[in-house]
Design a protein around this motif. Sequence first.
Motif, PDB file in Angstrom:
ATOM      1  N   ALA A 186      80.108  44.889  35.821  1.00 16.58           N
ATOM      2  CA  ALA A 186      78.911  44.034  35.692  1.00 16.58           C
ATOM      3  C   ALA A 186      78.564  43.743  34.266  1.00 16.58           C
ATOM      4  N   PRO A 187      78.695  42.389  34.012  1.00 21.45           N
ATOM      5  CA  PRO A 187      78.251  42.001  32.531  1.00 21.45           C
ATOM      6  C   PRO A 187      76.783  42.514  32.369  1.00 21.45           C
ATOM      7  N   LEU A 188      76.351  42.627  30.878  1.00 24.11           N
ATOM      8  CA  LEU A 188      75.043  42.937  30.717  1.00 24.11           C
ATOM      9  C   LEU A 188      74.135  41.723  30.933  1.00 24.11           C
ATOM     10  N   PRO A 189      73.007  42.047  31.655  1.00 22.16           N
ATOM     11  CA  PRO A 189      72.244  40.862  32.042  1.00 22.16           C
ATOM     12  C   PRO A 189      71.549  40.053  30.931  1.00 22.16           C
ATOM     13  N   LEU A 190      71.486  38.862  30.797  1.00 24.45           N
ATOM     14  CA  LEU A 190      70.768  38.123  29.878  1.00 24.45           C
ATOM     15  C   LEU A 190      69.476  38.385  29.755  1.00 24.45           C
ATOM     16  N   PRO A 191      68.785  38.296  28.606  1.00 24.80           N
ATOM     17  CA  PRO A 191      67.419  38.387  28.626  1.00 24.80           C
ATOM     18  C   PRO A 191      66.687  37.675  29.284  1.00 24.80           C
ATOM     19  N   GLY A 192      65.840  38.162  30.344  1.00 33.49           N
ATOM     20  CA  GLY A 192      64.786  37.250  31.108  1.00 33.49           C
ATOM     21  C   GLY A 192      66.010  36.252  32.088  1.00 33.49           C
ATOM     22  N   GLY A 193      67.176  36.777  31.911  1.00 37.63           N
ATOM     23  CA  GLY A 193      68.128  35.813  32.808  1.00 37.63           C
ATOM     24  C   GLY A 193      68.439  34.368  32.050  1.00 37.63           C
ATOM     25  N   LYS A 194      68.124  34.319  30.815  1.00 37.04           N
ATOM     26  CA  LYS A 194      68.358  33.128  29.730  1.00 37.04           C
ATOM     27  C   LYS A 194      69.069  33.240  28.746  1.00 37.04           C
ATOM     28  N   ALA A 195      70.043  32.323  28.517  1.00 32.99           N
ATOM     29  CA  ALA A 195      71.012  32.391  27.596  1.00 32.99           C
ATOM     30  C   ALA A 195      70.600  31.679  26.046  1.00 32.99           C
ATOM     31  N   ASN A 196      69.930  30.364  26.290  1.00 33.23           N
ATOM     32  CA  ASN A 196      69.533  29.661  25.175  1.00 33.23           C
ATOM     33  C   ASN A 196      68.062  29.732  24.690  1.00 33.23           C
ATOM     34  N   TRP A 197      67.911  30.186  23.346  1.00 28.10           N
ATOM     35  CA  TRP A 197      66.631  30.344  22.847  1.00 28.10           C
ATOM     36  C   TRP A 197      66.217  29.615  21.665  1.00 28.10           C
ATOM     37  N   VAL A 198      64.875  29.372  21.625  1.00 24.13           N
ATOM     38  CA  VAL A 198      64.465  28.783  20.316  1.00 24.13           C
ATOM     39  C   VAL A 198      63.329  29.875  19.744  1.00 24.13           C
ATOM     40  N   VAL A 217      71.668  32.410  20.771  1.00 25.33           N
ATOM     41  CA  VAL A 217      72.487  32.230  22.160  1.00 25.33           C
ATOM     42  C   VAL A 217      73.107  33.567  22.462  1.00 25.33           C
ATOM     43  N   PHE A 218      72.858  33.930  23.779  1.00 27.41           N
ATOM     44  CA  PHE A 218      73.222  35.069  24.305  1.00 27.41           C
ATOM     45  C   PHE A 218      74.509  34.962  25.255  1.00 27.41           C
ATOM     46  N   ASP A 219      75.442  35.899  25.168  1.00 30.25           N
ATOM     47  CA  ASP A 219      76.796  36.098  25.997  1.00 30.25           C
ATOM     48  C   ASP A 219      76.834  37.052  26.801  1.00 30.25           C
ATOM     49  N   PRO A 220      76.638  37.131  28.077  1.00 31.61           N
ATOM     50  CA  PRO A 220      76.412  38.339  28.734  1.00 31.61           C
ATOM     51  C   PRO A 220      77.664  39.183  29.090  1.00 31.61           C
ATOM     52  N   ASP A 221      78.833  38.264  28.924  1.00 34.95           N
ATOM     53  CA  ASP A 221      80.158  38.903  29.219  1.00 34.95           C
ATOM     54  C   ASP A 221      80.730  39.772  28.274  1.00 34.95           C
ATOM     55  N   ASP A 222      80.244  39.826  26.963  1.00 32.25           N
ATOM     56  CA  ASP A 222      80.602  40.779  26.019  1.00 32.25           C
ATOM     57  C   ASP A 222      79.305  41.282  25.026  1.00 32.25           C
ATOM     58  N   GLY A 223      78.115  41.038  25.729  1.00 31.60           N
ATOM     59  CA  GLY A 223      76.735  41.531  25.028  1.00 31.60           C
ATOM     60  C   GLY A 223      76.689  41.138  23.650  1.00 31.60           C
ATOM     61  N   THR A 224      77.245  39.865  23.194  1.00 33.24           N
ATOM     62  CA  THR A 224      77.162  39.318  22.195  1.00 33.24           C
ATOM     63  C   THR A 224      75.910  38.417  21.899  1.00 33.24           C
ATOM     64  N   VAL A 225      75.446  38.039  20.797  1.00 30.77           N
ATOM     65  CA  VAL A 225      74.529  37.102  20.200  1.00 30.77           C
ATOM     66  C   VAL A 225      74.694  36.277  19.070  1.00 30.77           C
ATOM     67  N   THR A 226      74.604  35.271  19.007  1.00 29.42           N
ATOM     68  CA  THR A 226      74.597  34.296  17.650  1.00 29.42           C
ATOM     69  C   THR A 226      73.381  33.632  17.367  1.00 29.42           C
ATOM     70  N   THR A 227      73.003  33.471  16.169  1.00 27.69           N
ATOM     71  CA  THR A 227      72.004  32.639  15.747  1.00 27.69           C
ATOM     72  C   THR A 227      72.373  31.558  14.722  1.00 27.69           C
ATOM     73  N   ASN A 228      71.886  30.423  14.704  1.00 27.81           N
ATOM     74  CA  ASN A 228      71.791  29.556  13.590  1.00 27.81           C
ATOM     75  C   ASN A 228      70.439  29.132  13.286  1.00 27.81           C
ATOM     76  N   TYR A 229      70.054  29.160  11.935  1.00 30.18           N
ATOM     77  CA  TYR A 229      68.717  28.936  11.578  1.00 30.18           C
ATOM     78  C   TYR A 229      68.578  28.091  10.421  1.00 30.18           C
ATOM     79  N   TRP A 230      67.242  27.729  10.144  1.00 26.24           N
ATOM     80  CA  TRP A 230      66.861  27.089   8.931  1.00 26.24           C
ATOM     81  C   TRP A 230      65.952  28.039   8.282  1.00 26.24           C
ATOM     82  N   SER A 231      65.669  28.347   6.952  1.00 19.30           N
ATOM     83  CA  SER A 231      64.863  29.443   6.443  1.00 19.30           C
ATOM     84  C   SER A 231      64.510  29.035   5.211  1.00 19.30           C
ATOM     85  N   TRP A 232      63.022  29.490   4.964  1.00 23.85           N
ATOM     86  CA  TRP A 232      62.352  28.972   3.703  1.00 23.85           C
ATOM     87  C   TRP A 232      61.609  30.057   3.156  1.00 23.85           C
ATOM     88  N   SER A 233      61.589  30.306   1.829  1.00 23.03           N
ATOM     89  CA  SER A 233      60.675  31.188   1.275  1.00 23.03           C
ATOM     90  C   SER A 233      59.702  30.848   0.174  1.00 23.03           C
TER      91      SER A 233
END
Length: 746
Positions: free
Chosen positions: A37-49, A71-87
């Motif tokens: 059984a793969p790791l459940p997606l957060p709230g069942g959702k893969a794509n987040w802002v 972006v969450f991948d339930p098969d291997d329990g991984t997550v990636t993020t791409n972002y803009w940042s400012w300070s």
Amino acid sequence: MKKRTYRYAVTRVVAAVLGVLAVLTSMLVSASTAQAAPLPLPGGKANWVVSVGGLASGKDPGNWVRLGYYVFDPDDGTVTTNYWSWSEGAQPKRVNTVKADCDGTVPHCYVRTVEGFTGDPTGGYRGRFEYDASGRLVVTWTADRYGNDILDLRETWNLETSLVAGGVARITSPTYYTNTGTDAKPGAEVPASGSFTSYDATFGIGYGSNYSLDSASRVNMSELANNSAYNTLQYKGTFVRVTGEQLGREWAGGNWTFSGQKGDNSANPWQKCDGAECLGFVQHGTSCSDDNDPDKDRARYIAEIGGGRRNTEEYWCMLLAGSGDCYAYNSHPRPMLQIIDDSGKFQGWVGAEVFTHVDTGTGQPDNVWSKYYTGIFDTVSPDLKPQIPSTWNGRQAVPGFSLSYGNSVATGDLAWKKDALQFGGRNFVVSGCRFVELVATGVDGTTRRGTSSPLCVGMESDGTRAFKGELGFAGGATSVLISYWVSEDSGDTYSTKGVLECTPQACVNSSRYPVTEFKVGYGNSVATGSLTWFNQSLSFEGTNHVASGCRFVELIATGADGSQKRATSSRFCASGGDLAFGPQKIDFSGVVGGATNVVVTYWVSDDGGLTYATKETDKCTRDGCATDIDARNRVTEFKVGYGNSLATGSLTWFNQSLSFEGTNHVASGCRFVELIATGADGSQKRATSSRFCASGGDLAFGPQKIDFSGVVGGATNVVVTYWVSDDGGLTYATKETDKCTRNGCA
């Protein structure tokens, strides 16, 4: 002989090795099976802002914000993020995007955003995700965007599921709705280290669905301005920010709507740009003004830029432009990402605000950090149940009140100061004359009265007039009654038509005029609304959400004298759209006792409106509504367990979808529920509850939707499985299964 013996020995050794390998292979297969059984997606959702900020009060310009995608991948329990940042310390500049050539009095200016947001994301991480014993989402970043190892950065998020009928989930930092206050001394309420992350991020907010993150998923400005599913809604939320030395929280959004059909901007809609996907708006009655210029107008813009889900907002006080049309200096730029639910419907934004204060003579940074504004926010539809802060600019506040009669409406705000109650708003009059009265009570028991000026139809060209005032109290006010006074004879006589009783916590309808709520539906379509019971009339309003076919609401009201009056909403044919109806009046003038009951019926057509049939009815009195649920929306109950752990729940079978919810009681180890639904066409859909590790605890899951849109007959059966781990969640195995149909579970 020796040779034969040698060969025999080798054969025995090989056999032994093969035996060991067989055992190891068996163990590996067994372990693999247990972890299938793969790791459940957060709230069942893969794509987040998601918007994250490192926000802390203090003199040093060390605050920063980050806006991007998870972006969450339930098969291997991984997550990636791409972002803009400012300070703050990097002193980011404002840059032009599209030209806002809107109609009306909106200034024709470039909409500006923060540098970098028009290009590709500037950063990224890779990592893994899991859940702690409380069911919270734990994200650990272990590498940069290129795969280079970094020191682990951990984030712990509160997870809220099943928003918008399961179409959206929300994550918030444990700090997002608590631990700040604009009345606090500088630095007094900075979140404790580690309460959200293992690094210097202090606040975060995000929304997820299973819809694509590409540009095709983005809803354009024309849709927001013209589609009734979007343009009558008030988008609101929470804005956590730092100004100079002060960390605090305000509410984001406002009481306006894009169409101007509701809210403070009645008859003052946002204007669509001619040459670009952007909207412009002249907002009246704002906090803008100075001693030399009483102009209260603010220019606001929202534009579509770049790819993906990107929008940008900008606003500035029009008096700052001086003799020119546009203001070139210290505006508020806000990069934003759209929230899109599973069905592709727009639900609002998450965003960030960061800018560098510049000298208006040179256009260069002036290092006046107290005038900087750095923060993160969400601005979302009512369907996402936004949480509105109880503090606003240092004052206790009820962000909005609304009173209506017929198609006339008065909206406004209350600010509960230590020595006064401030009020302000706007009255929009379609017929007759209307005014707002406020009677406030102080802590010492004294009362003060304030009103708006009476407004009659025809007095103002746009039918609307602003009002504001202040009622002084030593020690402040404790409550206020707000009444809407109505005249249909040009102001000769008035009577009250709606009353709110407000405290610093909330406004509720006065018991003088009871309000009851109704809900009627069929399949995935549903109409919700409210009835306000006046002395000799009845007012109703609501929203009709139509997933398929055509639907309308009928109301048959019976008076105390036995007479009956009928009213309906407009007929609405759509796929996943919303249509607001009312407020509309059912008049029983002259009938002592007014209306005694109302039958609310949902009429349904699945042949394009040629024929209609009744599908659900609410029977309402002043005490409430009782629903006659349609038999076709069957509910079956399931129960799966192991040892002293047990999951119980229910399945609701709609025409082309399935909804499930329940509670997982975990006495030991880790447990979760898996559902595999089979459609009438043989297709299968899978959903799970969150994994839960506890001792004697309960975790609610759902309601969550399993969609079989387009499948005639919808779901035919569901297999509900209980997955069990007694090694801390490393491996799971199935322990009990229910097989369910519309007739029940075995």
